[in-house]
Design an enzyme around this catalytic site. Sequence first.
Site, PDB file in Angstrom:
ATOM      1  N   ASP A 100       4.497   4.517   5.145  1.00 35.94           N
ATOM      2  CA  ASP A 100       4.710   3.167   5.676  1.00 35.94           C
ATOM      3  C   ASP A 100       4.958   3.268   7.171  1.00 35.94           C
ATOM      4  O   ASP A 100       5.572   4.221   7.652  1.00 35.94           O
ATOM      5  CB  ASP A 100       5.900   2.491   4.987  1.00 35.94           C
ATOM      6  N   LYS A 133      11.145   2.148   6.734  1.00 38.83           N
ATOM      7  CA  LYS A 133      11.141   1.857   5.304  1.00 38.83           C
ATOM      8  C   LYS A 133      10.905   3.105   4.465  1.00 38.83           C
ATOM      9  O   LYS A 133      11.513   3.268   3.398  1.00 38.83           O
ATOM     10  CB  LYS A 133      10.086   0.788   4.988  1.00 38.83           C
ATOM     11  N   ASP A 151      -0.409  -4.674   3.472  1.00 40.58           N
ATOM     12  CA  ASP A 151      -0.428  -6.096   3.791  1.00 40.58           C
ATOM     13  C   ASP A 151      -1.657  -6.503   4.591  1.00 40.58           C
ATOM     14  O   ASP A 151      -1.673  -7.577   5.185  1.00 40.58           O
ATOM     15  CB  ASP A 151       0.841  -6.481   4.563  1.00 40.58           C
ATOM     16  N   THR A 157      -6.677  -1.735   5.917  1.00 43.30           N
ATOM     17  CA  THR A 157      -6.158  -0.573   5.201  1.00 43.30           C
ATOM     18  C   THR A 157      -6.671  -0.544   3.776  1.00 43.30           C
ATOM     19  O   THR A 157      -7.018   0.517   3.249  1.00 43.30           O
ATOM     20  CB  THR A 157      -4.619  -0.581   5.203  1.00 43.30           C
ATOM     21  N   CYS A 172     -15.974  -1.732  -7.063  1.00 46.29           N
ATOM     22  CA  CYS A 172     -14.931  -1.415  -6.098  1.00 46.29           C
ATOM     23  C   CYS A 172     -14.570  -2.680  -5.323  1.00 46.29           C
ATOM     24  O   CYS A 172     -15.185  -3.735  -5.503  1.00 46.29           O
ATOM     25  CB  CYS A 172     -15.380  -0.293  -5.155  1.00 46.29           C
ATOM     26  N   CYS A 217     -17.460  -4.183  -3.456  1.00 43.60           N
ATOM     27  CA  CYS A 217     -18.356  -4.945  -4.319  1.00 43.60           C
ATOM     28  C   CYS A 217     -17.859  -6.385  -4.452  1.00 43.60           C
ATOM     29  O   CYS A 217     -18.639  -7.340  -4.421  1.00 43.60           O
ATOM     30  CB  CYS A 217     -18.426  -4.344  -5.718  1.00 43.60           C
ATOM     31  N   CYS A 230       2.862 -14.477   4.443  1.00 46.99           N
ATOM     32  CA  CYS A 230       4.288 -14.690   4.156  1.00 46.99           C
ATOM     33  C   CYS A 230       4.933 -15.517   5.262  1.00 46.99           C
ATOM     34  O   CYS A 230       5.916 -16.218   5.035  1.00 46.99           O
ATOM     35  CB  CYS A 230       5.002 -13.345   4.023  1.00 46.99           C
ATOM     36  N   CYS A 278     -23.960  -1.014  -3.096  1.00 52.27           N
ATOM     37  CA  CYS A 278     -22.695  -1.043  -2.347  1.00 52.27           C
ATOM     38  C   CYS A 278     -22.548   0.219  -1.512  1.00 52.27           C
ATOM     39  O   CYS A 278     -22.732   1.336  -2.002  1.00 52.27           O
ATOM     40  CB  CYS A 278     -21.524  -1.172  -3.320  1.00 52.27           C
TER      41      CYS A 278
END
Length: 339
Positions: free
Chosen positions: A55, A81, A125, A129, A166, A169, A181, A240
């Site tokens: 993190d 974190k 989030d 990534t 995946c 796809c 959020c 893909c």
Amino acid sequence: MSTRYSRQTLFPPIGKEGQEKISSKHVLIIGAGALGSGNAEVMTRAGVGKLTIIDRDYVEASNLQRQQLYTEQDVADKLPKAAAAEKRLRTINSDVEIVALIGDATPEKLAELAEGVDLILDSTDNFETRMAINDIAQKYKIPWIYGACVASFGMSFTVIPGVTPCLNCLLKTVPIQGLTCDTGGIIGPAVQMAIAHQTAEALKILVEDWEAVRASFVSFDLWRNQYTSMKMGRAKDPGCLSCGEHPEYPYLSAENMTKTTVLCGRDTVQIRPPHSEGVDLSDMAARLKALGYEVKGNPYLLSAEMDENRFVLFQDGRALIHGTKDLAQAKSIYNRLLG
């Protein structure tokens, strides 16, 4: 502790044989926020053999409403974190090997971490990534479980390389962020429901009960009492670029990586230097104090504040520039202070 997993082994689909499999497996969790902290706790209590968590962020007061591993003291200490999660998880189950990494889950780092991993849990989030996780999982044939939540809404999908579609796809391109959020808020039960879906699938995979693995894309809205399960078998695309007949793993290439990122739900920009050469935090603290900044720190990072400017600098050279979503402004602040 001979009775530690007794209630888990009494569950016939797991049993003693399944528990032995769980205790021999290595799970990688990307992100230690709301989903990551919950996923990590369930995996640790279940007795997974090794748990690796990565993190890039540190604990703040607004995290405490839904990120179950952290305390007010972690906020006061501004603990990363990953470090705070490791500290807490070790008190929960000392039998589990915990590896906590403070840094960004870049494609290079994910490739480095992939060796020996049996399962990846997505707890991040952002879709940049996630798409990198997707390509790494396809390249190294590692199952992974997508999860996301915001407001009272959440979703989950299990990706088995060579079997299921995946994420590429399903999405084709990285979607533009909508509700976050920050704009829509989030309630704790939505986080817990997403965690429940992810960790239930994780246990199925860890005990190798492949027939029980859910093949559908699940979404729910707890406030509106809605639950949807969509079969995705037909979504698998032979062309893909991530999982098709001639994969190129596009989200592992340098041109698809950004060096600046607006963090989900926050007026904060992360600046990531091209090379992680490390920073002398003591020297930097002295320089910033000389410039008039109020500086606080710990062995992992330093926090500097003056007037409306606030930023956090990590040992690897990453910085979180708070109070802005303007990438150019954040870069300007970073370059002015760090060169």
